[in-house]
Design a protein around this motif. Structure first.
Motif, PDB file in Angstrom:
ATOM      1  N   UNK A  71      10.818   0.329  13.801  1.00  0.00           N
ATOM      2  CA  UNK A  71      10.033   0.643  12.867  1.00  0.00           C
ATOM      3  C   UNK A  71       8.511  -0.046  12.517  1.00  0.00           C
ATOM      4  N   UNK A  72       7.865   0.999  12.037  1.00  0.00           N
ATOM      5  CA  UNK A  72       6.106   0.290  12.183  1.00  0.00           C
ATOM      6  C   UNK A  72       5.885  -0.921  11.390  1.00  0.00           C
ATOM      7  N   UNK A  73       5.509  -1.503  11.243  1.00  0.00           N
ATOM      8  CA  UNK A  73       5.242  -2.866   9.813  1.00  0.00           C
ATOM      9  C   UNK A  73       4.671  -2.582   9.409  1.00  0.00           C
ATOM     10  N   UNK A  74       3.968  -1.563   8.820  1.00  0.00           N
ATOM     11  CA  UNK A  74       3.253  -1.143   7.328  1.00  0.00           C
ATOM     12  C   UNK A  74       4.427  -0.172   6.568  1.00  0.00           C
ATOM     13  N   UNK A  75       5.184   0.881   7.212  1.00  0.00           N
ATOM     14  CA  UNK A  75       6.111   1.711   6.832  1.00  0.00           C
ATOM     15  C   UNK A  75       6.957   0.548   5.928  1.00  0.00           C
ATOM     16  N   UNK A  76       7.479  -0.182   6.514  1.00  0.00           N
ATOM     17  CA  UNK A  76       8.538  -0.812   5.920  1.00  0.00           C
ATOM     18  C   UNK A  76       8.116  -1.307   5.046  1.00  0.00           C
ATOM     19  N   UNK A  77       6.880  -2.326   5.105  1.00  0.00           N
ATOM     20  CA  UNK A  77       6.072  -3.270   4.027  1.00  0.00           C
ATOM     21  C   UNK A  77       6.244  -2.140   2.184  1.00  0.00           C
ATOM     22  N   UNK A  78       5.465  -1.618   3.137  1.00  0.00           N
ATOM     23  CA  UNK A  78       5.029   0.276   2.066  1.00  0.00           C
ATOM     24  C   UNK A  78       6.523   0.730   1.196  1.00  0.00           C
ATOM     25  N   UNK A  79       7.690   1.136   2.295  1.00  0.00           N
ATOM     26  CA  UNK A  79       8.606   1.439   1.490  1.00  0.00           C
ATOM     27  C   UNK A  79       9.641   0.049   0.864  1.00  0.00           C
ATOM     28  N   UNK A  80       9.071  -1.356   1.097  1.00  0.00           N
ATOM     29  CA  UNK A  80       9.675  -2.131  -0.194  1.00  0.00           C
ATOM     30  C   UNK A  80       8.497  -1.958  -1.883  1.00  0.00           C
ATOM     31  N   UNK A  81       7.321  -1.136  -1.270  1.00  0.00           N
ATOM     32  CA  UNK A  81       6.516  -1.430  -2.761  1.00  0.00           C
ATOM     33  C   UNK A  81       6.839   0.126  -3.382  1.00  0.00           C
ATOM     34  N   UNK A 201       5.312  14.281 -11.771  1.00  0.00           N
ATOM     35  CA  UNK A 201       3.985  14.899 -12.459  1.00  0.00           C
ATOM     36  C   UNK A 201       3.095  13.821 -11.027  1.00  0.00           C
ATOM     37  N   UNK A 202       2.433  15.219 -10.409  1.00  0.00           N
ATOM     38  CA  UNK A 202       1.569  14.508  -9.492  1.00  0.00           C
ATOM     39  C   UNK A 202      -0.122  14.057  -9.668  1.00  0.00           C
ATOM     40  N   UNK A 203      -0.228  13.360 -11.154  1.00  0.00           N
ATOM     41  CA  UNK A 203      -1.797  12.424 -11.325  1.00  0.00           C
ATOM     42  C   UNK A 203      -1.131  11.148 -11.726  1.00  0.00           C
ATOM     43  N   UNK A 204       0.052  11.306 -12.085  1.00  0.00           N
ATOM     44  CA  UNK A 204       0.822  10.167 -11.911  1.00  0.00           C
ATOM     45  C   UNK A 204       1.057   9.494 -10.732  1.00  0.00           C
ATOM     46  N   UNK A 205       2.483  10.794 -10.223  1.00  0.00           N
ATOM     47  CA  UNK A 205       2.989  10.111  -8.100  1.00  0.00           C
ATOM     48  C   UNK A 205       1.571   9.815  -7.565  1.00  0.00           C
ATOM     49  N   UNK A 206       0.439  10.176  -8.428  1.00  0.00           N
ATOM     50  CA  UNK A 206      -0.875   9.333  -6.960  1.00  0.00           C
ATOM     51  C   UNK A 206      -1.296   7.790  -7.384  1.00  0.00           C
ATOM     52  N   UNK A 207      -1.129   7.830  -9.099  1.00  0.00           N
ATOM     53  CA  UNK A 207      -0.831   6.234  -9.997  1.00  0.00           C
ATOM     54  C   UNK A 207      -0.869   5.400  -8.683  1.00  0.00           C
ATOM     55  N   UNK A 208       0.982   6.074  -9.130  1.00  0.00           N
ATOM     56  CA  UNK A 208       1.981   4.992  -8.736  1.00  0.00           C
ATOM     57  C   UNK A 208       1.186   4.753  -7.280  1.00  0.00           C
ATOM     58  N   UNK A 209       1.463   5.799  -5.961  1.00  0.00           N
ATOM     59  CA  UNK A 209       1.293   5.311  -4.953  1.00  0.00           C
ATOM     60  C   UNK A 209      -0.244   4.079  -4.568  1.00  0.00           C
ATOM     61  N   UNK A 210      -0.698   4.717  -4.975  1.00  0.00           N
ATOM     62  CA  UNK A 210      -2.530   3.550  -5.723  1.00  0.00           C
ATOM     63  C   UNK A 210      -1.623   2.419  -5.285  1.00  0.00           C
ATOM     64  N   UNK A 211      -0.830   1.690  -6.795  1.00  0.00           N
ATOM     65  CA  UNK A 211      -0.429   1.002  -6.847  1.00  0.00           C
ATOM     66  C   UNK A 211       0.624   0.192  -6.054  1.00  0.00           C
ATOM     67  N   UNK A 212       1.409   0.844  -4.990  1.00  0.00           N
ATOM     68  CA  UNK A 212       2.363   0.513  -4.176  1.00  0.00           C
ATOM     69  C   UNK A 212       1.241  -0.004  -3.162  1.00  0.00           C
ATOM     70  N   UNK A 213       0.236   1.256  -2.988  1.00  0.00           N
ATOM     71  CA  UNK A 213      -0.670   0.293  -1.521  1.00  0.00           C
ATOM     72  C   UNK A 213      -1.279  -0.897  -1.771  1.00  0.00           C
ATOM     73  N   UNK A 214      -2.359  -0.969  -2.655  1.00  0.00           N
ATOM     74  CA  UNK A 214      -2.477  -1.470  -3.477  1.00  0.00           C
ATOM     75  C   UNK A 214      -1.551  -3.802  -3.260  1.00  0.00           C
ATOM     76  N   UNK A 215      -0.455  -3.054  -3.713  1.00  0.00           N
ATOM     77  CA  UNK A 215       0.451  -4.831  -4.019  1.00  0.00           C
ATOM     78  C   UNK A 215       0.694  -4.495  -2.508  1.00  0.00           C
ATOM     79  N   UNK A 216       0.712  -3.991  -1.565  1.00  0.00           N
ATOM     80  CA  UNK A 216       1.241  -4.801  -0.380  1.00  0.00           C
ATOM     81  C   UNK A 216       0.257  -4.979   0.535  1.00  0.00           C
TER      82      UNK A 216
END
Length: 368
Positions: A71-81, A201-216
């Motif tokens: 499994x690609x490392x970035x995918x596994x890390x994002x899944x943890x996020x 809620x797609x705007x909230x979903x986009x913000x959540x993805x942003x938090x995941x990516x920034x945190x990882x």
């Protein structure tokens, strides 16, 4: 005159079936098909962790047949996020106000569960049932996915931790569901249907993805152990508490994250690991039975002195995952939901932040 006719070529002996040299596309198709085949019946049984356990079982089945699918490392890390943000949904400050009002008996119940499970893990480690600190991580009460992911960062065998954690999660889910149904009818299926039908809620979903990516990404920069899970959790909890973030995790997105985690864990298994786990299974079953019985005894004490129902007390002290307990508590009439979730959440937070220290300290005693 000698016969010069060449002898017929002999066929090489048939090899047992193996995925080792198979086409990568075929391997992925097999993994996806097996994941669905395992997940659907587990979900039909209302097992809360089905979307992780099903893909993990599928990955184990391929891994022991030598299917190499890293499994690609970035995918596994994002899944943890993703898991970190999912946990942050239930970490709300108002839950902890329940703790202040309940006093020493409440905190005593939380600490007794942690001490009991830690003692059982220490005994398993001391008797060499599982190697190193693996037994300590495997015995941590609740938070199965979190403990499994964090254990790898602290040197434990993540495969055996996952084996023990999810085996216990299934046993506790069966025990709590059986007890709930013996008291009042449980409508778990309605809760599951509502979960899968929940709109995004797609705007909230986009913000959540942003938090995941920034945190990882931040975890990668600072090289923090288990940071891919912890930093999105901390950031999302803080923003949510300040009213700056509404965490939105659509079911398909959450299922995809859990599937990647399940594959990442399962594909690390080998036949030797399964044999080791099989030899340790009787001891693990005994440890799980002791945890369930010990927490049941604490529930009796809590119900006696706190004047809550026995089912409420048992769900509050249950050593299973918070998601399992939440679904059963939310769909069972007569259960004090705030009390159950406050106790489960406080225990989760304590285990989350003290688990690494306890594992490191006790593992040194084991090695003496």
């Amino acid at each position: 005159m000698p016969d010069t006719t060449p002898a017929p070529a002999q066929k090489p002996p048939a090899r047992p079936f193996s995925f080792r040299n198979g086409n990568i596309g075929v391997k992925w198709c097999c993994l996806l098909a097996l994941s669905v085949a395992f997940t659907v019946p587990l979900h039909a049984m209302h097992l809360p962790a089905a979307i992780l356990i099903g893909p993990m079982f599928a990955a184990v089945a391929l891994a022991v047949n030598e299917a190499h699918l890293p499994i690609p490392g970035p995918a596994f890390l994002l899944a943890q996020g993703i898991v970190g943000c999912m946990i942050a949904c239930s970490l709300q400050v108002r839950i902890f106000s329940k703790v202040i009002g309940e006093g020493p008996l409440f905190l005593g119940g939380v600490m007794c569960v942690i001490v009991l499970c830690t003692l059982i893990g220490f005994c398993l480690a001391r008797w060499k049932v599982l190697p190193g600190s693996t037994a300590l991580w495997g015995a941590s009460p609740g938070a199965a996915t979190v403990m499994t992911l964090m254990s790898q960062a602290y040197g434990a065998d993540m495969r055996l931790v996952a084996f023990m954690q999810y085996f216990r999660a299934a046993a506790v889910a069966i025990a709590t569901t059986t007890m709930a149904r013996s008291t009042t009818p449980v409508t778990t299926a309605d809760g599951a249907s509502a979960f899968w039908a929940m709109p995004a809620s797609w705007p909230a979903f986009g913000e959540t993805i942003g938090v995941i990516v920034i945190g990882v990404c931040l975890a990668h920069v600072v090289r923090l152990s288990a940071g891919a899970l912890m930093l999105p959790l901390i950031i999302a909890t803080g923003l949510q508490d300040m009213g700056l973030l509404s965490i939105e995790l659509p079911p398909w997105f959450l299922a995809a994250g859990y599937a990647v985690l399940g594959w990442g864990i399962g594909l690390r298994f080998t036949r030797a690991t399964l044999h080791y786990a099989a030899r340790a299974l009787p001891y693990i079953l005994m440890a799980i039975a002791l945890m369930i019985a010990g927490c049941g005894a604490m529930a009796l004490v809590l119900a006696r002195f706190k004047h809550v129902s026995l089912l409420t007390a048992y769900l509050a002290t249950s050593p299973g995952g918070e998601d399992t307990v939440a679904i059963i508590a939310a769909t069972t009439p007569g259960v004090d939901m705030p009390f159950v979730m406050a106790m489960q959440t406080v225990r989760f937070v304590l285990v989350l932040f003290t688990g690494p220290l306890l594992a490191r300290t006790l593992s040194r005693w084991v090695e003496r």
